[in-house]
Design a protein around this motif. Structure first.
Motif, PDB file in Angstrom:
ATOM      1  N   THR A 175       0.819  -1.207   0.000  1.00 31.86           N
ATOM      2  CA  THR A 175       0.000   0.000   0.000  1.00 31.86           C
ATOM      3  C   THR A 175       0.854   1.258   0.000  1.00 31.86           C
ATOM      4  OG1 THR A 175      -1.810  -1.115   1.160  1.00 31.86           O
ATOM      5  CG2 THR A 175      -1.754   1.275   1.289  1.00 31.86           C
ATOM      6  N   SER A 176       0.436   2.262  -0.781  1.00 29.99           N
ATOM      7  CA  SER A 176       1.078   3.578  -0.773  1.00 29.99           C
ATOM      8  C   SER A 176       0.450   4.413   0.335  1.00 29.99           C
ATOM      9  CB  SER A 176       0.867   4.260  -2.130  1.00 29.99           C
ATOM     10  OG  SER A 176       1.283   5.598  -2.083  1.00 29.99           O
ATOM     11  N   ILE A 177       1.270   4.966   1.216  1.00 30.58           N
ATOM     12  CA  ILE A 177       0.767   5.691   2.382  1.00 30.58           C
ATOM     13  C   ILE A 177       1.234   7.142   2.342  1.00 30.58           C
ATOM     14  CG2 ILE A 177       0.827   5.849   4.902  1.00 30.58           C
ATOM     15  CD1 ILE A 177       1.139   2.823   4.995  1.00 30.58           C
ATOM     16  N   SER A 178       0.306   8.081   2.508  1.00 30.63           N
ATOM     17  CA  SER A 178       0.616   9.507   2.598  1.00 30.63           C
ATOM     18  C   SER A 178       0.313   9.982   4.017  1.00 30.63           C
ATOM     19  CB  SER A 178      -0.233  10.319   1.599  1.00 30.63           C
ATOM     20  OG  SER A 178       0.059   9.967   0.269  1.00 30.63           O
ATOM     21  N   LEU A 179       1.237  10.770   4.592  1.00 28.04           N
ATOM     22  CA  LEU A 179       1.088  11.261   5.965  1.00 28.04           C
ATOM     23  C   LEU A 179       0.859  12.770   5.945  1.00 28.04           C
ATOM     24  CD1 LEU A 179       3.951   9.257   7.705  1.00 28.04           C
ATOM     25  CD2 LEU A 179       1.549   8.619   7.404  1.00 28.04           C
ATOM     26  N   SER A 180      -0.133  13.224   6.696  1.00 26.93           N
ATOM     27  CA  SER A 180      -0.560  14.623   6.577  1.00 26.93           C
ATOM     28  C   SER A 180       0.479  15.622   7.063  1.00 26.93           C
ATOM     29  CB  SER A 180      -1.878  14.839   7.321  1.00 26.93           C
ATOM     30  OG  SER A 180      -1.691  14.948   8.715  1.00 26.93           O
ATOM     31  N   HIS A 181       1.306  15.256   8.062  1.00 19.57           N
ATOM     32  CA  HIS A 181       2.273  16.229   8.578  1.00 19.57           C
ATOM     33  C   HIS A 181       3.371  16.523   7.560  1.00 19.57           C
ATOM     34  CE1 HIS A 181       4.575  12.546   9.557  1.00 19.57           C
ATOM     35  NE2 HIS A 181       5.651  13.319   9.570  1.00 19.57           N
ATOM     36  N   GLN A 182       3.501  15.664   6.540  1.00 19.43           N
ATOM     37  CA  GLN A 182       4.496  15.886   5.490  1.00 19.43           C
ATOM     38  C   GLN A 182       3.938  16.690   4.324  1.00 19.43           C
ATOM     39  OE1 GLN A 182       5.487  11.806   4.563  1.00 19.43           O
ATOM     40  NE2 GLN A 182       6.970  11.634   6.245  1.00 19.43           N
ATOM     41  N   ILE A 183       2.648  17.002   4.366  1.00 19.83           N
ATOM     42  CA  ILE A 183       1.996  17.613   3.205  1.00 19.83           C
ATOM     43  C   ILE A 183       1.345  18.948   3.527  1.00 19.83           C
ATOM     44  CG2 ILE A 183       0.079  17.319   1.558  1.00 19.83           C
ATOM     45  CD1 ILE A 183       0.780  14.271   1.662  1.00 19.83           C
ATOM     46  N   GLY A 184       0.515  18.997   4.568  1.00 19.44           N
ATOM     47  CA  GLY A 184      -0.249  20.214   4.859  1.00 19.44           C
ATOM     48  C   GLY A 184       0.210  20.919   6.117  1.00 19.44           C
ATOM     49  N   ARG A 185      -0.546  21.950   6.461  1.00 17.94           N
ATOM     50  CA  ARG A 185      -0.224  22.766   7.626  1.00 17.94           C
ATOM     51  C   ARG A 185      -1.326  22.634   8.663  1.00 17.94           C
ATOM     52  NH1 ARG A 185       2.156  28.053   4.321  1.00 17.94           N
ATOM     53  NH2 ARG A 185       4.189  27.131   3.862  1.00 17.94           N
ATOM     54  N   MET A 186      -1.366  23.572   9.617  1.00 19.12           N
ATOM     55  CA  MET A 186      -2.384  23.542  10.655  1.00 19.12           C
ATOM     56  C   MET A 186      -3.778  23.601  10.030  1.00 19.12           C
ATOM     57  SD  MET A 186      -0.800  23.333  13.524  1.00 19.12           S
ATOM     58  CE  MET A 186       0.772  23.707  14.291  1.00 19.12           C
ATOM     59  N   GLY A 187      -4.733  22.977  10.693  1.00 20.67           N
ATOM     60  CA  GLY A 187      -6.089  22.928  10.175  1.00 20.67           C
ATOM     61  C   GLY A 187      -6.374  21.513   9.719  1.00 20.67           C
ATOM     62  N   LEU A 188      -7.040  20.720  10.581  1.00 19.90           N
ATOM     63  CA  LEU A 188      -7.169  19.287  10.336  1.00 19.90           C
ATOM     64  C   LEU A 188      -7.854  18.962   9.014  1.00 19.90           C
ATOM     65  CD1 LEU A 188      -6.993  16.314  11.192  1.00 19.90           C
ATOM     66  CD2 LEU A 188      -9.134  16.640  12.439  1.00 19.90           C
ATOM     67  N   LEU A 189      -9.038  19.542   8.777  1.00 24.92           N
ATOM     68  CA  LEU A 189      -9.805  19.151   7.590  1.00 24.92           C
ATOM     69  C   LEU A 189      -9.066  19.501   6.304  1.00 24.92           C
ATOM     70  CD1 LEU A 189     -13.458  20.098   8.624  1.00 24.92           C
ATOM     71  CD2 LEU A 189     -12.354  17.863   8.690  1.00 24.92           C
ATOM     72  N   GLU A 190      -8.494  20.703   6.234  1.00 21.74           N
ATOM     73  CA  GLU A 190      -7.783  21.120   5.024  1.00 21.74           C
ATOM     74  C   GLU A 190      -6.526  20.276   4.808  1.00 21.74           C
ATOM     75  OE1 GLU A 190     -10.304  24.401   6.496  1.00 21.74           O
ATOM     76  OE2 GLU A 190      -8.745  23.163   7.421  1.00 21.74           O
ATOM     77  N   ARG A 191      -5.804  20.006   5.892  1.00 22.41           N
ATOM     78  CA  ARG A 191      -4.588  19.184   5.783  1.00 22.41           C
ATOM     79  C   ARG A 191      -4.945  17.744   5.393  1.00 22.41           C
ATOM     80  NH1 ARG A 191      -2.772  16.861  10.327  1.00 22.41           N
ATOM     81  NH2 ARG A 191      -3.586  18.596  11.562  1.00 22.41           N
ATOM     82  N   GLU A 192      -6.015  17.235   5.988  1.00 18.57           N
ATOM     83  CA  GLU A 192      -6.475  15.891   5.651  1.00 18.57           C
ATOM     84  C   GLU A 192      -6.890  15.805   4.182  1.00 18.57           C
ATOM     85  OE1 GLU A 192      -9.199  13.038   8.185  1.00 18.57           O
ATOM     86  OE2 GLU A 192     -10.433  14.583   7.203  1.00 18.57           O
ATOM     87  N   ASN A 193      -7.592  16.837   3.698  1.00 15.98           N
ATOM     88  CA  ASN A 193      -8.008  16.858   2.293  1.00 15.98           C
ATOM     89  C   ASN A 193      -6.801  16.812   1.363  1.00 15.98           C
ATOM     90  OD1 ASN A 193     -10.706  16.998   2.982  1.00 15.98           O
ATOM     91  ND2 ASN A 193     -10.866  19.213   2.717  1.00 15.98           N
ATOM     92  N   ALA A 194      -5.790  17.625   1.679  1.00 12.16           N
ATOM     93  CA  ALA A 194      -4.578  17.649   0.851  1.00 12.16           C
ATOM     94  C   ALA A 194      -3.908  16.281   0.825  1.00 12.16           C
ATOM     95  CB  ALA A 194      -3.607  18.706   1.372  1.00 12.16           C
ATOM     96  N   THR A 195      -3.931  15.592   1.957  1.00 13.70           N
ATOM     97  CA  THR A 195      -3.292  14.277   2.055  1.00 13.70           C
ATOM     98  C   THR A 195      -4.057  13.233   1.259  1.00 13.70           C
ATOM     99  OG1 THR A 195      -2.612  14.928   4.286  1.00 13.70           O
ATOM    100  CG2 THR A 195      -2.328  12.614   3.687  1.00 13.70           C
ATOM    101  N   ILE A 196      -5.388  13.299   1.301  1.00 10.51           N
ATOM    102  CA  ILE A 196      -6.204  12.364   0.514  1.00 10.51           C
ATOM    103  C   ILE A 196      -5.965  12.597  -0.975  1.00 10.51           C
ATOM    104  CG2 ILE A 196      -8.559  11.637  -0.039  1.00 10.51           C
ATOM    105  CD1 ILE A 196      -9.332  12.547   2.833  1.00 10.51           C
ATOM    106  N   ILE A 197      -5.902  13.875  -1.380  1.00  9.97           N
ATOM    107  CA  ILE A 197      -5.618  14.191  -2.785  1.00  9.97           C
ATOM    108  C   ILE A 197      -4.271  13.610  -3.192  1.00  9.97           C
ATOM    109  CG2 ILE A 197      -5.064  16.069  -4.374  1.00  9.97           C
ATOM    110  CD1 ILE A 197      -7.150  17.774  -2.947  1.00  9.97           C
ATOM    111  N   ASN A 198      -3.270  13.795  -2.343  1.00  5.11           N
ATOM    112  CA  ASN A 198      -1.942  13.267  -2.657  1.00  5.11           C
ATOM    113  C   ASN A 198      -1.994  11.747  -2.805  1.00  5.11           C
ATOM    114  OD1 ASN A 198       1.097  14.086  -2.706  1.00  5.11           O
ATOM    115  ND2 ASN A 198       1.035  12.281  -1.397  1.00  5.11           N
ATOM    116  N   ALA A 199      -2.713  11.100  -1.894  1.00  2.98           N
ATOM    117  CA  ALA A 199      -2.785   9.632  -1.920  1.00  2.98           C
ATOM    118  C   ALA A 199      -3.460   9.126  -3.192  1.00  2.98           C
ATOM    119  CB  ALA A 199      -3.525   9.128  -0.682  1.00  2.98           C
ATOM    120  N   CYS A 200      -4.559   9.767  -3.598  1.00  2.23           N
ATOM    121  CA  CYS A 200      -5.290   9.258  -4.764  1.00  2.23           C
ATOM    122  C   CYS A 200      -4.542   9.517  -6.069  1.00  2.23           C
ATOM    123  CB  CYS A 200      -6.701   9.850  -4.824  1.00  2.23           C
ATOM    124  SG  CYS A 200      -6.814  11.571  -5.332  1.00  2.23           S
TER     125      CYS A 200
END
Length: 514
Positions: A175-200
């Motif tokens: 499985t390819s795994i993306s971690l949110s602290h390596q991609i986005g900044r403060m703000g859970l929902l926005e950072r989580e969204n960026a991480t999901i985009i990166n993963a897909c």
């Protein structure tokens, strides 16, 4: 020598640079698969100026592959989102607020598990292996190979994300795994969204990076391949495979960096007029000013590093309508040479207006002689008005800053924008985006929370600066070329211990062999 390539919605531009000298430049139509357009651009570059492919030391590419995939909702991998935050964060599950078509496009699945930290670093709850085992079993059952892991306040403390990733790699080794602290900044929902985009995008990224490498190799070039990032720096192709989301704004960023290089201005407004849009942004110390708020990508709120760029639907391929007068936002795009009047088509575009006004020698000007001069002047006035308004919206104060116009459609920008100022149009402005890719540097960034004790501020700042410099050198920068280009200090009054968020950015010239 190095080659810079920038893939736009209408044209793919390429330049050959020897140091700071532009040896050759070319502009070809972007192809639907993009990669064949890059191959055509490399061939056209060689035809323009014969050169030894073996002498090329690096190829730098800015690509629209990944942003287009999100906007169009295609070529996206099935993706699972795991949020570590229970017993908190249940009110809004992952992918809340996403357009339904994109959730469907990634066959989005989400899981809420225990974990996360408070803003002061205290643990909310420990990670529970049994929850991750159940999630992994369901993920495997549905054939999902891309996972995005997000934890509450992981930019402050990433331990939960790292622990969860270790467990999932053991349970789902393919499985390819993306971690949110390596991609986005403060703000859970926005950072989580960026991480999901990166993963897909991870499966597409592997395919595209392989294709780009093949296109470069087929041209006889045996040199490192780099992709442009949102902040104007470079990443190698292996890094791009893991972080495709970092390329989203490479187009306007490359244009702005190219504008700084060609004009010699480090603080100015840049207007990049392409075939579909005009992108307007500000340069500060030679780099694009970054957005301080969340950025919407395909209708999804995110908060990863992006330049503060205002895009308006006005470019060389924009459709022009007479009654009532309107320009864009729709464009004929890469079909310009088939659909514009000057090429024998039936669609009135901004390129036809430029030809009729005598400011562009393109196609057959006889095909637009029927356009009334008063109408042509009215369209040009509307273009100046819209671009002037865009510049006025992005500049930080009423002070008149220099304006640099670049891009193939920059002939549409008048020499002076009413109420805004004079316009600079440097040599090679039409391929500034490819030049920006070619001259891009590598960088390192630190974005951390510090508890600043009395008398410790200078030491902590120096520590953050040195860490940013070390990251730039590790990314491939020449040690003696690295400079600190941006420092931000944000005191957080609602936290104890004089908490301060310190962000430092360092950049340096890329080390190339040969």
């Amino acid at each position: 020598m190095r080659i810079g390539i920038d893939v736009g919605g209408t044209n793919t531009d390429a330049v050959l640079l020897d140091g700071s000298t532009v040896l050759a430049e070319t502009k070809v139509a972007t192809t639907e698969d993009v990669t064949s357009g890059i191959a055509a651009a490399l061939a056209a570059l060689h035809a323009a100026t014969a050169h030894d492919p073996g002498a090329v030391q690096g190829v730098m590419i800015g690509t629209t592959h990944f942003i287009n995939a999100i906007v169009q909702g295609r070529d996206l991998a099935p993706t699972a989102a795991i949020r570590l935050g229970l017993p908190a964060t249940e009110a809004l599950p992952p992918m809340s607020g996403w357009p339904a078509r994109l959730v469907t496009a990634i066959n989005g699945r989400s899981y809420l598990c225990h974990g996360g930290h408070e803003i002061d670093g205290r643990s909310i709850a420990p990670v529970r292996r049994d929850e991750l085992e159940r999630a992994a079993e369901d993920i495997h059952a549905h054939g999902v190979h891309c996972v995005a892991i997000s934890s509450v306040y992981s930019p402050i403390n990433a331990d939960c994300e790292l622990e969860a990733a270790e467990i999932l790699r053991e349970l789902l080794p393919d499985t390819s795994i993306s971690l949110s602290h390596q991609i986005g900044r403060m703000g859970l929902l926005e950072r989580e969204n960026a991480t999901i985009i990166n993963a897909c995008l991870s499966e597409l990224a592997s395919h595209i990076c392989h294709g780009l490498g093949q296109a470069v190799s087929a041209a006889g070039i045996d040199a490192p391949l780099f992709l442009s990032q949102n902040d104007g720096t470079l990443m190698d192709v292996d890094h791009a495979r893991h972080y495709p989301v970092a390329t989203f704004a490479s187009g306007p960023t490359n244009s702005m960096r190219g504008a700084a290089f060609l004009s010699g201005l480090r603080d100015c407004a840049v207007v990049d007029v392409g075939g579909t849009t005009s992108d307007v942004g500000m340069l500060r110390h030679g780099f694009p000013h970054e957005a301080s708020t969340e950025i919407s990508v395909g209708g999804i709120r995110t908060n990863f590093r992006m330049p503060d760029v205002l895009s308006v639907g006005l470019g060389g391929g924009s459709r022009v309508r007479e009654d009532p007068l309107s320009i864009g936002p729709d464009s004929v795009g890469y079909r310009l040479t088939q659909e514009a009047l000057v090429f024998g088509g039936r669609t009135l575009t901004c390129t036809d207006i430029a030809a009729a006004a005598g400011i562009a020698d393109i196609g057959d000007r006889g095909l637009v002689r029927h356009l009334e001069r008063s109408f042509v002047d009215a369209v040009r006035a509307r273009i100046a008005e819209e671009i002037g308004a865009a510049v006025d919206r992005v500049r930080p104060s009423a002070e008149h800053l220099p304006i640099v116009a670049v891009g193939g459609g920059s002939i549409l920008v008048p020499d002076e924008l009413p109420g805004v100022g004079l316009v600079h149009r440097p040599a090679h402005h039409a391929t500034a985006n490819a030049i920006g890719a070619a001259i891009a540097q590598v960088g390192g960034e630190v974005d951390k929370m510090y508890s600043v004790a009395p008398g410790e501020r200078d030491r902590l700042l120096d520590e953050a600066k040195q860490e940013a410099v070390d990251k730039a050198v590790a990314a491939g920068a020449k040690p003696d070329s690295v400079q600190i280009v941006d420092v931000d200090e944000i005191p957080l009054a609602y936290l104890p211990g004089n908490a301060t968020r310190i962000r430092v950015k360092a950049v340096g010239d890329l080390v190339l062999s040969g």
